[in-house]
Design an enzyme around this catalytic site. Sequence first.
Site, PDB file in Angstrom:
ATOM      1  N   THR A 175       0.864  -1.181   0.000  1.00 13.97           N
ATOM      2  CA  THR A 175       0.000   0.000   0.000  1.00 13.97           C
ATOM      3  C   THR A 175       0.897   1.227   0.000  1.00 13.97           C
ATOM      4  O   THR A 175       2.059   1.139   0.379  1.00 13.97           O
ATOM      5  CB  THR A 175      -0.872   0.029   1.285  1.00 13.97           C
ATOM      6  OG1 THR A 175      -1.443  -1.265   1.509  1.00 13.97           O
ATOM      7  CG2 THR A 175      -1.984   1.048   1.199  1.00 13.97           C
ATOM      8  N   ARG A 203     -12.741  -8.106  -4.236  1.00  9.88           N
ATOM      9  CA  ARG A 203     -12.305  -7.943  -2.846  1.00  9.88           C
ATOM     10  C   ARG A 203     -11.942  -6.494  -2.569  1.00  9.88           C
ATOM     11  O   ARG A 203     -11.293  -5.826  -3.371  1.00  9.88           O
ATOM     12  CB  ARG A 203     -11.121  -8.854  -2.576  1.00  9.88           C
ATOM     13  CG  ARG A 203     -10.545  -8.727  -1.149  1.00  9.88           C
ATOM     14  CD  ARG A 203      -9.388  -7.753  -1.097  1.00  9.88           C
ATOM     15  NE  ARG A 203      -8.754  -7.700   0.223  1.00  9.88           N
ATOM     16  CZ  ARG A 203      -7.799  -6.843   0.558  1.00  9.88           C
ATOM     17  NH1 ARG A 203      -7.345  -5.978  -0.345  1.00  9.88           N
ATOM     18  NH2 ARG A 203      -7.270  -6.845   1.764  1.00  9.88           N
ATOM     19  N   THR A 226      -0.813   0.103   6.476  1.00  2.00           N
ATOM     20  CA  THR A 226      -0.437  -0.878   5.471  1.00  2.00           C
ATOM     21  C   THR A 226      -0.330  -2.247   6.123  1.00  2.00           C
ATOM     22  O   THR A 226       0.247  -2.391   7.204  1.00  2.00           O
ATOM     23  CB  THR A 226       0.893  -0.510   4.782  1.00  2.00           C
ATOM     24  OG1 THR A 226       1.333  -1.610   3.976  1.00  2.00           O
ATOM     25  CG2 THR A 226       1.988  -0.175   5.782  1.00  2.00           C
ATOM     26  N   GLY A 229      -5.595  -5.952   4.917  1.00  2.00           N
ATOM     27  CA  GLY A 229      -6.707  -5.033   5.129  1.00  2.00           C
ATOM     28  C   GLY A 229      -7.841  -5.573   5.951  1.00  2.00           C
ATOM     29  O   GLY A 229      -8.496  -4.827   6.692  1.00  2.00           O
TER      30      GLY A 229
END
Length: 315
Positions: A175, A203, A226, A229
């Site tokens: 991320t 997703r 990060t 998730g």
Amino acid sequence: MTLALAIHGGCGTLPKAEMTEAEWAQARSDLASALRAGWAILNKGGAAVDAVEAAVRVMEDSPHFNAGHGSAFNTEGEHELDASIMDGATLAAGAICGAKRIRNPIVAAKALMLRGDPVLLAGSAADDFAEHEGVDTVENEHFSTERRRKNLASMKLREIVGTAAEASEAEKHGTVGAVACDAQGHLAAATSTGGYTNKPVGRVGDSPIIGAGTYARDGRCAVSGTGKGEYFIRYCVGHEIASLIAYKGLSLEAATDAVLAELSEHKIGAGLVAVDAEGGIVAPYNTKGMYRGWVTEDGLIHVATHDHVELAGQA
């Protein structure tokens, strides 16, 4: 007020041997470029929310990070991109998820924030919104890189032989994000991602979820996270850190350490950058490394991938 800017390019950084020193140097250079873009806005009295957008946009255009160009492939070999941004002064926020054609998802997220309603748009609706707003759109192939193709092949093989759970954080996901405090003391946060390699179609992780991967509130903190998730959503990581500051009176460092410690107890790989109302910066992580950087009050740029923090010149 003390100006502050910090960024991350994802935790679970690759083992050093998996990239050449020239590639590592370029990744650090791109981190520095992102910091310069955001700091240029802050240093001229600009808003924190504009600074985090500028910093994230640079990282979205770099092939070294899992956001924009360089995003992970889903199980069907396509890219689905997520991003969000939040203005701590007003609690205004904008987010997009599952986008396939937006060159810089953070730009579309900010455009949605400025529109005011809704907060989140998904899939083709996000792509159509961006096109309508004049945000650059591209073919899905624009986001592909050879490294991500190899990651997809590796994860599919792991899936067949039953070793997917043993994949490194770097193989699976990544991320980018930024947090800032401006001259007026306002805070902002922004996050963008391509999700994780071989993810199911459709997703959505924490990056576009306000309060999970992205959160900003004046007087408390701004956070961009990060890691996996699904866990950031369950733990409401961004909001949890802000709540520990507001209701328990913890410092930024103590609050982020407490949340990261809880994630670590459950063997959840995670990292984040955060800034508080006084311009204090933290960048903790519990993986082998985290692409990260910040600018100190004297305008010096600091970047890192693993343990060593490198001075990268003046902002």
